[in-house]
Design a protein around this motif. Structure first.
Motif, PDB file in Angstrom:
ATOM      1  N   GLU A   1      29.079   8.554  11.141  1.00  0.00           N
ATOM      2  CA  GLU A   1      29.830   7.464  10.379  1.00  0.00           C
ATOM      3  C   GLU A   1      31.311   7.945  10.759  1.00  0.00           C
ATOM      4  O   GLU A   1      32.317   6.749  10.538  1.00  0.00           O
ATOM      5  CB  GLU A   1      29.620   7.559   8.773  1.00  0.00           C
ATOM      6  CG  GLU A   1      28.138   7.310   8.492  1.00  0.00           C
ATOM      7  CD  GLU A   1      27.845   6.186   8.770  1.00  0.00           C
ATOM      8  OE1 GLU A   1      28.563   5.103   8.548  1.00  0.00           O
ATOM      9  OE2 GLU A   1      26.420   5.712   9.131  1.00  0.00           O
ATOM     10  N   THR A   2      31.753   8.795  10.948  1.00  0.00           N
ATOM     11  CA  THR A   2      33.046   9.304  11.137  1.00  0.00           C
ATOM     12  C   THR A   2      33.264   9.991  12.489  1.00  0.00           C
ATOM     13  O   THR A   2      32.581  10.687  13.043  1.00  0.00           O
ATOM     14  CB  THR A   2      33.798  10.160  10.096  1.00  0.00           C
ATOM     15  OG1 THR A   2      32.983  11.564  10.095  1.00  0.00           O
ATOM     16  CG2 THR A   2      33.358   9.507   8.491  1.00  0.00           C
TER      17      THR A   2
ATOM     18  N   GLU B   1      37.613  10.318   9.814  1.00  0.00           N
ATOM     19  CA  GLU B   1      38.030   8.924   9.941  1.00  0.00           C
ATOM     20  C   GLU B   1      36.900   8.191  10.291  1.00  0.00           C
ATOM     21  O   GLU B   1      35.887   8.568  11.244  1.00  0.00           O
ATOM     22  CB  GLU B   1      39.244   8.675  10.764  1.00  0.00           C
ATOM     23  CG  GLU B   1      40.405   9.449  10.459  1.00  0.00           C
ATOM     24  CD  GLU B   1      41.051   9.055   8.927  1.00  0.00           C
ATOM     25  OE1 GLU B   1      40.899   7.799   8.639  1.00  0.00           O
ATOM     26  OE2 GLU B   1      41.853   9.920   8.228  1.00  0.00           O
ATOM     27  N   PRO B   2      36.753   6.939   9.566  1.00  0.00           N
ATOM     28  CA  PRO B   2      35.622   5.952  10.074  1.00  0.00           C
ATOM     29  C   PRO B   2      35.509   5.704  11.354  1.00  0.00           C
ATOM     30  O   PRO B   2      36.786   5.469  11.986  1.00  0.00           O
ATOM     31  CB  PRO B   2      35.739   4.828   9.181  1.00  0.00           C
ATOM     32  CG  PRO B   2      36.545   5.255   7.907  1.00  0.00           C
ATOM     33  CD  PRO B   2      37.486   6.321   8.585  1.00  0.00           C
TER      34      PRO B   2
ATOM     35  N   LYS C   1      32.231   1.007  11.299  1.00  0.00           N
ATOM     36  CA  LYS C   1      31.720   1.896  10.178  1.00  0.00           C
ATOM     37  C   LYS C   1      32.725   1.804   8.858  1.00  0.00           C
ATOM     38  O   LYS C   1      32.436   2.501   8.033  1.00  0.00           O
ATOM     39  CB  LYS C   1      31.550   3.361  10.540  1.00  0.00           C
ATOM     40  CG  LYS C   1      30.507   3.610  11.743  1.00  0.00           C
ATOM     41  CD  LYS C   1      29.441   3.374  11.423  1.00  0.00           C
ATOM     42  CE  LYS C   1      28.053   3.451  12.318  1.00  0.00           C
ATOM     43  NZ  LYS C   1      26.803   3.093  11.780  1.00  0.00           N
ATOM     44  N   GLU C   2      33.764   0.930   9.126  1.00  0.00           N
ATOM     45  CA  GLU C   2      34.863   1.045   8.252  1.00  0.00           C
ATOM     46  C   GLU C   2      34.247   0.417   6.845  1.00  0.00           C
ATOM     47  O   GLU C   2      33.392  -0.687   7.215  1.00  0.00           O
ATOM     48  CB  GLU C   2      36.351   0.342   8.480  1.00  0.00           C
ATOM     49  CG  GLU C   2      36.714   0.662   9.823  1.00  0.00           C
ATOM     50  CD  GLU C   2      36.200   0.540  11.178  1.00  0.00           C
ATOM     51  OE1 GLU C   2      35.147  -0.311  11.119  1.00  0.00           O
ATOM     52  OE2 GLU C   2      36.784   0.711  12.020  1.00  0.00           O
ATOM     53  N   GLU C   3      34.794   0.847   5.803  1.00  0.00           N
ATOM     54  CA  GLU C   3      34.124   0.043   4.618  1.00  0.00           C
ATOM     55  C   GLU C   3      34.660  -1.366   4.676  1.00  0.00           C
ATOM     56  O   GLU C   3      36.094  -1.725   4.904  1.00  0.00           O
ATOM     57  CB  GLU C   3      34.503   0.719   3.236  1.00  0.00           C
ATOM     58  CG  GLU C   3      33.820   2.099   3.122  1.00  0.00           C
ATOM     59  CD  GLU C   3      34.201   3.041   1.859  1.00  0.00           C
ATOM     60  OE1 GLU C   3      33.517   4.059   1.489  1.00  0.00           O
ATOM     61  OE2 GLU C   3      34.908   2.436   0.887  1.00  0.00           O
ATOM     62  N   GLU C   4      33.954  -2.231   3.990  1.00  0.00           N
ATOM     63  CA  GLU C   4      34.489  -3.729   3.846  1.00  0.00           C
ATOM     64  C   GLU C   4      35.214  -3.534   2.820  1.00  0.00           C
ATOM     65  O   GLU C   4      35.135  -3.069   1.922  1.00  0.00           O
ATOM     66  CB  GLU C   4      33.254  -4.594   3.302  1.00  0.00           C
ATOM     67  CG  GLU C   4      32.120  -4.537   4.460  1.00  0.00           C
ATOM     68  CD  GLU C   4      32.691  -5.373   5.839  1.00  0.00           C
ATOM     69  OE1 GLU C   4      33.565  -6.173   5.568  1.00  0.00           O
ATOM     70  OE2 GLU C   4      32.110  -5.354   6.762  1.00  0.00           O
TER      71      GLU C   4
END
Length: 539
Positions: free
Chosen positions: A525-526, A531-532, A536-539
């Motif tokens: 995920e990172t 860091e994403p 994979k960044e959060e919405e």
């Protein structure tokens, strides 16, 4: 001392020379441009002369009573011992080809940071105290006497030279200011004129094996922490070995990779690579808690101190019975290894000429030293299709590459790093011609000058490199400056953030670690900085 904001510092740079002859312009030691004096305990520990507390801003530097005799005697001895140094003292015609090539002159405008004039500080003593013409004609022959004022000027400016050797590339006679600075610092050390940023790491390295003074158990603990972090990223925990007798390869890296960001991410990349190679090909690499430093601040003190600190690499390789040595990403470490180690502490005839047990490649460049640069090792693995790499994990990175002075000008090491970068990410942009490869600019903190108290001169010295980074940042949105030197990673992180905010600094094996697909790993995920990953960044 708080440093001015970048626009103010830049605005105050003036290249207008002062009026009059340079010998008549008195040098003033300015806060922000010098390093603190060496700690007497550190000097005592390694037997360096004249240990005492002193302050460069004081009038009395507490010199030995016969300090002039010591320095002039030392100068004569080195003129006899080093033929190149003798030539460099005699051959300069002051053409000025080197004048505007030094990063410290470009960034400060101080004429005594021109390589030609910095050399002249010592050359004038050679003429005035040793040559017949200089003794008779004095300043008419370019000579002057060694006074306390002159000595202080030499100390001040010889600890503003990073020994990067860029000036030597442009000198029609090949005069190497770094070699002159090395001799100049040796002479200063004869009377106890060191700086703490060098003296303390030297003493630490002599005591514990690394510049930071990390004890063996703490060194192992640091590596274990990185393994824990890697497990959080990919679900795989590397199990490195330490001091393993009979391992195939001994790995030695600068302690900066073990102690400070962003070098720690580079170290995680090494661990992931070695784990991958062990799982896939059975490669047996071991770390040493004794030879726990690849860097060598003895190089910035004297030839003798460099030899003492370097000796542990071969001694440990012999004790463990490995076949050859692999070295991490560093700059001056590799100049010492490539140009000095074999003749200083070799021949290492108990080691084999390095051959990759995975690809069969024989590293002829290491036939003498028996020590291979990890970038050359990894590039060979990639070229032979031995690594499973996913470039998409570095898709959010737009990178450029800073050629480290010592690996580029000292080793001709240009293409291997770029080959790796282009195989672990898609977005790579070169900085302008004239600022890369053999003409690369120094980071501004090499040769033991990455202290805190000299921040102003470091930012000035970092300006030319940062200016080239700004070019690719503005034109291509470059957001990462990659390099293969621990001092670069430490120095450039600060100077690039000062001059070009928005650009980070990384080692090459951090990018490799991100892209490397380990057998059996879980979905990441990172990246290694937590860091994403792209997508994979959060919405």
């Amino acid at each position: 001392m708080a440093i001015e904001k970048p626009d103010v510092l830049f605005k105050n740079i003036s290249h207008r020379p002062p009026q009059g002859d340079w010998m008549d312009v008195q040098s003033k030691i300015k806060p922000g441009r010098y390093c603190y004096a060496g700690d007497p305990e550190a000097l005592e520990y390694v037997g360096l002369p004249n240990p005492r507390k002193w302050n460069p801003l004081d009038d009395d530097w507490k010199l030995p009573e016969n300090w002039q005799e010591i320095v002039i005697g030392g100068l004569k001895e080195r003129l006899d011992r080093f033929r190149s140094f003798k030539i460099f003292m005699d051959v300069c015609v002051r053409c000025g080809a080197c004048a505007d090539k030094c990063h410290f002159f470009i960034g400060s405008g101080d004429p005594k940071n021109m390589p030609v004039l910095r050399a002249e500080l010592l050359r004038s003593i050679y003429r005035g105290e040793i040559t017949k013409a200089g003794k008779i004609l004095g300043r008419f022959a370019g000579g002057r006497k060694l006074t306390e004022e002159v000595l202080k000027e030499i100390w001040y400016y010889y600890y503003q030279c990073t020994e990067c050797r860029r000036c030597s590339v442009f000198c029609p006679y090949g005069i190497d200011q770094a070699e002159i600075t090395i001799i100049g610092r040796e002479l200063l050390n004869l009377i106890g004129l060191n700086i703490d940023w060098i003296a303390k790491p030297v003493a630490n390295c002599y005591r514990t094996g690394n510049h930071l003074g990390i004890q063996p158990h703490a060194f192992k603990d640091m590596i274990d922490f990185f393994c824990d972090d890697i497990e959080e990223v990919c679900g795989i925990r590397p199990e490195p070995t330490f001091n393993k007798v009979g391992a195939d390869i001994l790995f030695v890296t600068p302690s900066g990779d073990v102690f400070a960001d962003p070098g720690t991410y580079t170290c995680m990349g090494y661990l992931m690579l070695f784990h991958y190679l062990k799982e896939e090909y059975g490669l047996d690499v071991t770390w040493s808690t004794y030879a726990s430093e690849g860097g060598n601040f003895g190089f910035f003190t004297s030839h003798e101190m460099m030899k003492r600190l370097n000796a542990k690499m071969y001694m440990e390789a012999k004790r463990l019975g490995v076949k050859w040595i692999l070295g991490g990403e560093c700059g001056h470490m590799w100049r010492v290894i490539h140009q000095y180690m074999d003749t200083m502490n070799g021949p290492a005839d108990f080691l084999e000429t390095p051959v990759s047990p995975i690809t069969g490649t024989k590293f002829q460049s290491a036939a003498s030293t028996k020590m291979v640069h990890i970038v050359e090792f990894t590039a060979d693995l990639i070229k032979n299709g031995k690594l499973n790499l996913d470039k998409s994990r570095n898709a959010n990175i737009k990178a450029t590459f800073h050629d480290s002075c010592n690996t580029s000008r000292g080793m001709g090491f240009f293409e291997e790093p770029r080959y790796i970068i282009k195989n672990v990410l898609d977005n790579f942009y070169e900085m302008p011609e004239g600022t890369t490869k053999e003409q690369t600019f120094c980071c501004g903190g090499g040769s033991g000058l990455n202290a805190g108290e000299n921040e102003e001169i470091r930012m000035m010295g970092g300006l030319p490199r940062a200016n080239a980074v700004k070019f690719v940042h503005d034109r291509h949105d470059v957001n990462m400056l990659s390099c293969i030197c621990a001092i670069d990673r430490a120095t450039l992180t600060q100077s690039v953030n000062y001059w070009v905010p928005g650009v980070e600094v990384c080692g090459l094996h951090e990018l490799v670690g991100n892209a490397l697909v380990l057998p059996g790993e879980s979905e990441r995920e990172t990246d290694l900085r937590a860091e994403p990953l792209p997508g994979k960044e959060e919405e």
